[in-house]
Design a protein around this motif. Sequence first.
Motif, short mmCIF file in Angstrom:
data_model
loop_
_atom_site.label_atom_id
_atom_site.label_comp_id
_atom_site.label_asym_id
_atom_site.label_seq_id
_atom_site.Cartn_x
_atom_site.Cartn_y
_atom_site.Cartn_z
N ILE A 10 6.99 -10.65 -5.95
CA ILE A 10 5.42 -9.88 -4.56
C ILE A 10 5.84 -8.50 -4.20
CG2 ILE A 10 7.65 -10.47 -2.95
CD1 ILE A 10 6.01 -11.71 -1.49
N ASP A 13 3.11 -6.13 -4.13
CA ASP A 13 1.97 -5.60 -3.65
C ASP A 13 2.13 -3.88 -3.52
OD1 ASP A 13 0.79 -8.15 -4.40
OD2 ASP A 13 1.95 -9.45 -2.65
N GLU A 14 3.69 -4.49 -2.42
CA GLU A 14 3.82 -2.61 -2.16
C GLU A 14 3.79 -2.02 -2.61
OE1 GLU A 14 5.87 -1.96 0.57
OE2 GLU A 14 5.08 -4.33 1.12
N ALA A 17 -0.95 -2.17 -2.77
CA ALA A 17 -1.49 -1.74 -0.96
C ALA A 17 -1.42 0.48 -1.56
CB ALA A 17 -0.37 -2.00 -0.84
#
Length: 336
Positions: A10, A13-14, A17
């Motif tokens: 997950i 996502d960093e 982004a």
Amino acid sequence: ATSYLVRHPIVLDELIAGHVLEPIDFDAWEAALRERLDAARIEDQPDTERQMDIAREVHHATAFRLLAQDIEGMLTVERLSDLLSEIADRMLGIAMEYVWPQCPRRHRDVPRIAAIAYGRLGGKELGYTSDLDLVFVYDDEDKRAQEAYSIFVRRLNTWLSAQTAAGVLFEIDLRLRPNGDAGLLATSLAAFERYQREEAWVWEHQALTRARYCAGDAAIGARFEAVRREILARPRDAGKLRDEIVAMRKRMHQGHPNRSELFDLKHDAGGMVDIEFIVQYLVLLHSAQHPALLDNAGNIALLGRAADAGLLEPARARRLADAYRQKVACIRIGIV
């Protein structure tokens, strides 16, 4: 970093982004986390399992963000430790607020209990996967307090350390509380103070040099700090203190035998534990005359203060500090 991505995909996502290298605004970070936790509900009740997953997802993503900045050389060892400790402090405070309303025998709306950090978290020297050494102290005269706070700490421990679909938030170690595993999960402030004055071993006072309030009732935290400083500044016999600390160091060394041909950065002679014991000895022996040593400022800063007070040669203090900084950096990136 690769293994972290594999365990916690997950955090991709960093990267997507695109703000992974931006500084963290912790107030905004906390507000966003609370908003997500509040939204996790089943009908009109909190969805505890989802809240636990959210906390883990946010923590893993934030730790990965710091890891990326670490790899880019944007953070010193001390700054990274401070940031990781800040995350842990805030996450612990949030967890305490969300767990208390779920306790069946709570006797007040707002609990009068504080979390005291020891060890790596206490010294703000946290690593990416460090355990949290915690002691819980309350100040509440209600006859139901002991049972209520013991239940609370047990549930809080589960909320923080249970394995969920999103992984583990923190491993929690409660063994530094008075009387260790045989002691109560939550201790009254009066009982804690009495124990430290009358029953605590020297090694427990050594641990107290790295203890600090980190979450919960701030007034109790302030009273704990006053007790901590008073205990550490008590007069001590230099020879007896030296012998007891050396004996404890030998016992620790025997308990961590190194059967490899490699140097154990933590436990071998000249490793981190030796430097930590040197600092703890200086604090326990000299803080009455040099109050600057009472501050929980971390081993590197305290070595500098000891040199300023004339307790160590400045060059030796710098060498010790540099060695400690290097060992912390190596352990943090997995060279163990």
